[in-house]
Design a protein around this motif. Structure first.
Motif, PDB file in Angstrom:
ATOM      1  N   ILE A   1      54.182  18.805 -70.687  1.00 17.93           N
ATOM      2  CA  ILE A   1      52.806  19.060 -70.268  1.00 17.93           C
ATOM      3  C   ILE A   1      52.721  19.033 -68.749  1.00 17.93           C
ATOM      4  CG2 ILE A   1      51.698  18.153 -72.354  1.00 17.93           C
ATOM      5  CD1 ILE A   1      51.118  15.569 -70.737  1.00 17.93           C
ATOM      6  N   GLY A   2      51.655  19.636 -68.248  1.00 20.56           N
ATOM      7  CA  GLY A   2      51.436  19.627 -66.814  1.00 20.56           C
ATOM      8  C   GLY A   2      49.965  19.807 -66.508  1.00 20.56           C
ATOM      9  N   LEU A   3      49.623  19.590 -65.273  1.00 15.88           N
ATOM     10  CA  LEU A   3      48.248  19.681 -64.804  1.00 15.88           C
ATOM     11  C   LEU A   3      48.246  20.509 -63.526  1.00 15.88           C
ATOM     12  CD1 LEU A   3      45.273  18.443 -64.995  1.00 15.88           C
ATOM     13  CD2 LEU A   3      46.087  16.801 -63.307  1.00 15.88           C
ATOM     14  N   LEU A   4      47.312  21.446 -63.434  1.00 23.47           N
ATOM     15  CA  LEU A   4      47.140  22.253 -62.231  1.00 23.47           C
ATOM     16  C   LEU A   4      45.658  22.249 -61.896  1.00 23.47           C
ATOM     17  CD1 LEU A   4      48.243  24.369 -60.140  1.00 23.47           C
ATOM     18  CD2 LEU A   4      47.725  26.104 -61.857  1.00 23.47           C
ATOM     19  N   ILE A   5      45.319  21.893 -60.662  1.00 20.51           N
ATOM     20  CA  ILE A   5      43.931  21.917 -60.214  1.00 20.51           C
ATOM     21  C   ILE A   5      43.858  22.860 -59.016  1.00 20.51           C
ATOM     22  CG2 ILE A   5      41.969  20.591 -59.361  1.00 20.51           C
ATOM     23  CD1 ILE A   5      43.133  18.131 -60.773  1.00 20.51           C
TER      24      ILE A   5
ATOM     25  N   LYS B   1      38.835  27.903 -52.950  1.00 26.64           N
ATOM     26  CA  LYS B   1      39.481  28.626 -51.849  1.00 26.64           C
ATOM     27  C   LYS B   1      40.916  29.029 -52.198  1.00 26.64           C
ATOM     28  CE  LYS B   1      36.463  28.117 -48.335  1.00 26.64           C
ATOM     29  NZ  LYS B   1      35.483  29.161 -48.214  1.00 26.64           N
ATOM     30  N   GLY B   2      41.406  28.555 -53.344  1.00 29.77           N
ATOM     31  CA  GLY B   2      42.753  28.910 -53.775  1.00 29.77           C
ATOM     32  C   GLY B   2      43.803  27.851 -53.517  1.00 29.77           C
ATOM     33  N   ALA B   3      43.433  26.761 -52.840  1.00 31.72           N
ATOM     34  CA  ALA B   3      44.389  25.657 -52.645  1.00 31.72           C
ATOM     35  C   ALA B   3      44.586  24.963 -53.996  1.00 31.72           C
ATOM     36  CB  ALA B   3      43.864  24.673 -51.613  1.00 31.72           C
ATOM     37  N   TYR B   4      45.759  24.433 -54.226  1.00 31.29           N
ATOM     38  CA  TYR B   4      46.024  23.796 -55.520  1.00 31.29           C
ATOM     39  C   TYR B   4      46.969  22.616 -55.382  1.00 31.29           C
ATOM     40  CZ  TYR B   4      50.496  26.207 -55.421  1.00 31.29           C
ATOM     41  OH  TYR B   4      51.746  26.642 -55.062  1.00 31.29           O
ATOM     42  N   LYS B   5      46.927  21.785 -56.416  1.00 25.68           N
ATOM     43  CA  LYS B   5      47.864  20.669 -56.555  1.00 25.68           C
ATOM     44  C   LYS B   5      48.246  20.607 -58.031  1.00 25.68           C
ATOM     45  CE  LYS B   5      46.733  18.076 -52.546  1.00 25.68           C
ATOM     46  NZ  LYS B   5      47.832  18.298 -51.659  1.00 25.68           N
ATOM     47  N   SER B   6      49.448  20.128 -58.303  1.00 21.15           N
ATOM     48  CA  SER B   6      49.891  20.070 -59.695  1.00 21.15           C
ATOM     49  C   SER B   6      50.697  18.807 -59.966  1.00 21.15           C
ATOM     50  CB  SER B   6      50.722  21.304 -60.046  1.00 21.15           C
ATOM     51  OG  SER B   6      51.902  21.334 -59.284  1.00 21.15           O
ATOM     52  N   ILE B   7      50.780  18.497 -61.239  1.00 26.27           N
ATOM     53  CA  ILE B   7      51.596  17.384 -61.730  1.00 26.27           C
ATOM     54  C   ILE B   7      52.373  17.920 -62.922  1.00 26.27           C
ATOM     55  CG2 ILE B   7      51.575  15.141 -62.914  1.00 26.27           C
ATOM     56  CD1 ILE B   7      48.995  14.479 -61.399  1.00 26.27           C
ATOM     57  N   ILE B   8      53.658  17.659 -62.943  1.00 26.16           N
ATOM     58  CA  ILE B   8      54.456  18.000 -64.116  1.00 26.16           C
ATOM     59  C   ILE B   8      54.730  16.701 -64.842  1.00 26.16           C
ATOM     60  CG2 ILE B   8      56.696  18.840 -64.899  1.00 26.16           C
ATOM     61  CD1 ILE B   8      56.561  20.947 -62.701  1.00 26.16           C
ATOM     62  N   GLY B   9      54.305  16.644 -66.099  1.00 27.49           N
ATOM     63  CA  GLY B   9      54.432  15.426 -66.886  1.00 27.49           C
ATOM     64  C   GLY B   9      53.070  14.838 -67.171  1.00 27.49           C
TER      65      GLY B   9
ATOM     66  N   PHE C   1      36.125  23.577 -58.912  1.00 21.81           N
ATOM     67  CA  PHE C   1      37.525  23.448 -59.319  1.00 21.81           C
ATOM     68  C   PHE C   1      37.776  24.072 -60.689  1.00 21.81           C
ATOM     69  CE2 PHE C   1      36.648  19.591 -56.788  1.00 21.81           C
ATOM     70  CZ  PHE C   1      37.585  19.758 -55.780  1.00 21.81           C
ATOM     71  N   LEU C   2      39.010  24.522 -60.874  1.00 28.75           N
ATOM     72  CA  LEU C   2      39.516  24.901 -62.180  1.00 28.75           C
ATOM     73  C   LEU C   2      40.638  23.923 -62.493  1.00 28.75           C
ATOM     74  CD1 LEU C   2      39.661  26.866 -64.613  1.00 28.75           C
ATOM     75  CD2 LEU C   2      41.393  28.137 -63.322  1.00 28.75           C
ATOM     76  N   ILE C   3      40.493  23.208 -63.607  1.00 26.73           N
ATOM     77  CA  ILE C   3      41.551  22.294 -64.055  1.00 26.73           C
ATOM     78  C   ILE C   3      42.247  22.948 -65.236  1.00 26.73           C
ATOM     79  CG2 ILE C   3      42.091  20.053 -65.077  1.00 26.73           C
ATOM     80  CD1 ILE C   3      39.704  18.876 -63.610  1.00 26.73           C
ATOM     81  N   ILE C   4      43.562  23.057 -65.133  1.00 24.98           N
ATOM     82  CA  ILE C   4      44.371  23.636 -66.202  1.00 24.98           C
ATOM     83  C   ILE C   4      45.277  22.550 -66.753  1.00 24.98           C
ATOM     84  CG2 ILE C   4      46.198  25.295 -66.725  1.00 24.98           C
ATOM     85  CD1 ILE C   4      44.929  27.046 -64.452  1.00 24.98           C
ATOM     86  N   ASN C   5      45.101  22.286 -68.032  1.00 21.71           N
ATOM     87  CA  ASN C   5      45.975  21.378 -68.777  1.00 21.71           C
ATOM     88  C   ASN C   5      46.994  22.291 -69.448  1.00 21.71           C
ATOM     89  OD1 ASN C   5      44.177  18.705 -68.853  1.00 21.71           O
ATOM     90  ND2 ASN C   5      42.850  20.480 -69.070  1.00 21.71           N
ATOM     91  N   TYR C   6      48.246  22.229 -69.009  1.00 23.40           N
ATOM     92  CA  TYR C   6      49.248  23.197 -69.445  1.00 23.40           C
ATOM     93  C   TYR C   6      50.215  22.596 -70.460  1.00 23.40           C
ATOM     94  CZ  TYR C   6      52.472  27.085 -69.218  1.00 23.40           C
ATOM     95  OH  TYR C   6      53.249  28.163 -69.549  1.00 23.40           O
ATOM     96  N   ARG C   7      50.501  23.377 -71.493  1.00 25.34           N
ATOM     97  CA  ARG C   7      51.474  22.975 -72.518  1.00 25.34           C
ATOM     98  C   ARG C   7      52.706  23.871 -72.361  1.00 25.34           C
ATOM     99  NH1 ARG C   7      51.038  18.970 -76.734  1.00 25.34           N
ATOM    100  NH2 ARG C   7      48.948  18.985 -75.887  1.00 25.34           N
ATOM    101  N   PHE C   8      53.840  23.255 -72.058  1.00 25.36           N
ATOM    102  CA  PHE C   8      55.088  23.975 -71.804  1.00 25.36           C
ATOM    103  C   PHE C   8      55.629  24.640 -73.070  1.00 25.36           C
ATOM    104  CE2 PHE C   8      54.824  21.488 -68.063  1.00 25.36           C
ATOM    105  CZ  PHE C   8      55.720  21.995 -67.128  1.00 25.36           C
ATOM    106  N   PRO C   9      56.596  25.565 -72.900  1.00 24.51           N
ATOM    107  CA  PRO C   9      57.260  26.152 -74.071  1.00 24.51           C
ATOM    108  C   PRO C   9      57.963  25.063 -74.883  1.00 24.51           C
ATOM    109  CG  PRO C   9      57.879  27.336 -72.059  1.00 24.51           C
ATOM    110  CD  PRO C   9      57.094  26.119 -71.643  1.00 24.51           C
ATOM    111  N   GLN C  10      58.040  25.287 -76.179  1.00 26.87           N
ATOM    112  CA  GLN C  10      58.662  24.286 -77.050  1.00 26.87           C
ATOM    113  C   GLN C  10      60.115  24.019 -76.675  1.00 26.87           C
ATOM    114  OE1 GLN C  10      57.695  24.363 -81.309  1.00 26.87           O
ATOM    115  NE2 GLN C  10      56.287  26.044 -80.839  1.00 26.87           N
TER     116      GLN C  10
END
Length: 132
Positions: free
Chosen positions: A99-103, A107-115, A18-27
């Motif tokens: 903030i958000g999370l993308l995993i 195989k390229g399948a993904y799930k995300s959470i916004i917040g 897996f690749l876990i991305i902890n994302y920080r949105f634009p200000q």
């Protein structure tokens, strides 16, 4: 092609499931100042959230939309800027969020959470994305 690019740009190795991305949105998307104390936030996530997640074969990175505001923490090892705003355009284009999370599985399948998200959320998403 997108998977190849993501693997290359963010040093995601083939053996990592897996690749876990902890994302920080634009200000300007966020109702509060979301680029202060980035180091403290990173340490908190590692100590309080990721310490409760089995990180075996998982690449965990932090991506920031605002390259200038995140400059002190950017190292292109764990902390990256959102090159070409790829993740913002494709996964996180929602004003009012900070903030958000993308995993992504290999195989390229993904799930995300916004917040906000917890270790339980991460465990549930990785479990749902496991390749049987």
């Amino acid at each position: 092609d997108q998977m190849k690019s993501i693997r290359y740009e963010y040093n995601w190795k083939e053996e990592e499931e897996f690749l876990i991305i902890n994302y920080r949105f634009p200000q300007d998307y966020c109702p509060y100042e979301n680029y202060t104390e980035l180091e403290r936030t990173y340490n908190w996530l590692n100590n309080k959230v990721y310490s409760k997640v089995d990180m075996t074969n998982i690449r965990n990175i932090f991506i920031y939309d605002d390259k200038l505001a995140a400059k002190p923490i950017l190292d292109n090892t764990t902390h990256y800027d959102d090159i070409g705003r790829y993740f913002l355009k494709n996964f996180f284009d929602k004003k009012g969020s900070c903030i958000g999370l993308l995993i992504i599985n290999k195989k390229g399948a993904y799930k995300s959470i916004i917040g906000e998200y917890s270790s339980k959320d991460i465990n549930n998403l990785t479990e749902a994305l496991k390749i049987k």
